[in-house]
Design a protein around this motif. Structure first.
Motif, short mmCIF file in Angstrom:
data_model
loop_
_atom_site.label_atom_id
_atom_site.label_comp_id
_atom_site.label_asym_id
_atom_site.label_seq_id
_atom_site.Cartn_x
_atom_site.Cartn_y
_atom_site.Cartn_z
N ARG A 63 -6.98 63.71 100.41
CA ARG A 63 -5.88 64.10 99.74
C ARG A 63 -6.17 63.63 98.26
NH1 ARG A 63 -0.50 63.70 101.74
NH2 ARG A 63 0.19 63.83 99.71
N ASP A 64 -5.26 64.36 97.34
CA ASP A 64 -5.66 64.17 95.88
C ASP A 64 -4.68 63.76 94.99
OD1 ASP A 64 -6.47 64.62 93.16
OD2 ASP A 64 -6.93 66.93 93.72
N TYR A 65 -4.76 62.81 94.29
CA TYR A 65 -3.61 62.46 93.42
C TYR A 65 -4.16 62.67 91.64
CZ TYR A 65 -0.45 59.96 90.66
OH TYR A 65 0.54 59.71 89.45
N ALA A 66 -3.54 63.72 91.26
CA ALA A 66 -3.94 64.34 89.98
C ALA A 66 -3.22 63.43 88.87
CB ALA A 66 -3.90 65.69 89.89
N SER A 67 -3.68 62.85 87.78
CA SER A 67 -3.01 62.31 86.76
C SER A 67 -4.00 62.55 85.27
CB SER A 67 -2.66 60.85 86.86
OG SER A 67 -3.95 60.27 87.10
N VAL A 68 -3.20 62.39 84.25
CA VAL A 68 -3.81 62.47 82.67
C VAL A 68 -4.23 61.12 82.67
CG1 VAL A 68 -3.80 63.35 80.62
CG2 VAL A 68 -2.82 64.75 82.23
N ALA A 69 -5.66 60.93 82.17
CA ALA A 69 -6.04 59.43 81.75
C ALA A 69 -5.69 59.40 80.38
CB ALA A 69 -7.32 59.19 82.08
N VAL A 70 -6.05 58.05 79.85
CA VAL A 70 -5.73 57.87 78.29
C VAL A 70 -6.51 58.68 77.41
CG1 VAL A 70 -5.62 55.75 76.86
CG2 VAL A 70 -5.55 55.42 79.07
N SER A 71 -7.74 59.06 77.84
CA SER A 71 -8.54 59.85 77.21
C SER A 71 -8.07 61.30 77.04
CB SER A 71 -9.88 60.00 78.03
OG SER A 71 -9.60 60.58 79.37
N GLY A 72 -7.28 61.53 77.81
CA GLY A 72 -6.51 63.06 77.80
C GLY A 72 -7.12 63.68 78.90
N ARG A 73 -8.07 63.24 79.57
CA ARG A 73 -8.63 64.16 80.79
C ARG A 73 -7.78 63.99 81.85
NH1 ARG A 73 -14.38 60.93 79.74
NH2 ARG A 73 -15.27 62.27 78.30
N ARG A 74 -7.77 65.11 82.69
CA ARG A 74 -7.11 65.32 83.81
C ARG A 74 -8.03 64.72 85.22
NH1 ARG A 74 -2.55 67.38 85.77
NH2 ARG A 74 -2.55 68.35 87.78
N MET A 75 -7.47 63.83 85.80
CA MET A 75 -8.34 62.96 86.67
C MET A 75 -7.75 63.34 88.07
SD MET A 75 -10.67 61.48 85.03
CE MET A 75 -11.42 60.27 86.19
N HIS A 76 -8.68 63.53 89.03
CA HIS A 76 -8.49 63.33 90.33
C HIS A 76 -8.85 62.36 91.29
CE1 HIS A 76 -7.06 67.93 90.15
NE2 HIS A 76 -7.95 67.62 89.29
N ARG A 77 -7.88 61.68 91.77
CA ARG A 77 -8.33 60.47 92.83
C ARG A 77 -8.29 60.97 93.95
NH1 ARG A 77 -6.81 58.85 87.32
NH2 ARG A 77 -8.48 57.28 86.83
N ARG A 78 -9.21 60.92 94.75
CA ARG A 78 -9.32 61.35 96.16
C ARG A 78 -9.36 60.14 97.16
NH1 ARG A 78 -9.82 66.66 94.78
NH2 ARG A 78 -11.34 67.16 93.05
N PHE A 79 -8.50 60.48 98.28
CA PHE A 79 -8.32 59.39 99.08
C PHE A 79 -8.09 59.83 100.63
CE2 PHE A 79 -3.74 59.71 99.60
CZ PHE A 79 -3.49 60.36 98.46
#
Ligand SMILES: [Zn+2]
Ligand SMILES: [Zn+2]
Length: 143
Positions: A63-79
């Motif tokens: 599964r993937d949790y997507a969020s925008v980091a402080v850097s402005g990058r869109r990050m995907h955390r997979r678990f």
């Protein structure tokens, strides 16, 4: 890498529904105290290895949790959707890299962190190794 076969670095999640194999050495290994990592790591820093994303093969559902980091990058955390183990992190802007959580490796003592990042967001009681370089926030990209 010149000469010789590389022993793959293997790992997976707690329930073993997800397994992975990596045929490269890490480009970096860091402890991260950013606020988001403290959620993922139950209050401590995450321990992360950076690999070229083309060196990893993964079996099993993520599964993937997507969020925008402080850097402005869109990050995907997979678990793993079954046991919840955090396995990977990837940025849409830097798809050639994959971050692997050290706790998911079969051999958690294989490699040692060489820096601590986002120390500015660590709580006062955090134990931070004084022998390692520290970055208050995000360090320069590894590649
Ligand atoms: Zn699992
Ligand atoms: Zn972090």
């Amino acid at each position: 890498m010149a000469g010789g076969e590389l022993t793959p670095i293997t790992g997976g999640c707690l329930c073993r529904r997800v397994r992975f194999s990596i045929t490269a050495r890490p480009m970096a290994m860091r402890l991260c105290w950013c606020r988001l990592c403290q959620y993922l790591a139950a209050g401590n820093a995450t321990v992360n290895l950076v690999f070229p994303s083309n060196a990893i093969s993964v079996e099993g559902e993520l599964r993937d949790y997507a969020s925008v980091a402080v850097s402005g990058r869109r990050m995907h955390r997979r678990f793993c959707p079954h046991c919840g183990t955090q396995l990977f992190s990837e940025s849409e802007e830097r798809p050639h890299l994959i971050i692997v959580r050290n706790g998911a490796l079969d051999d958690i003592a294989l490699l040692k962190p060489e820096a601590t990042i986002w120390t500015a967001e660590a709580p006062e009681w955090a134990w931070i190794d004084e022998a390692l370089p520290q970055h208050a926030g995000q360090p320069p990209p590894v590649a």
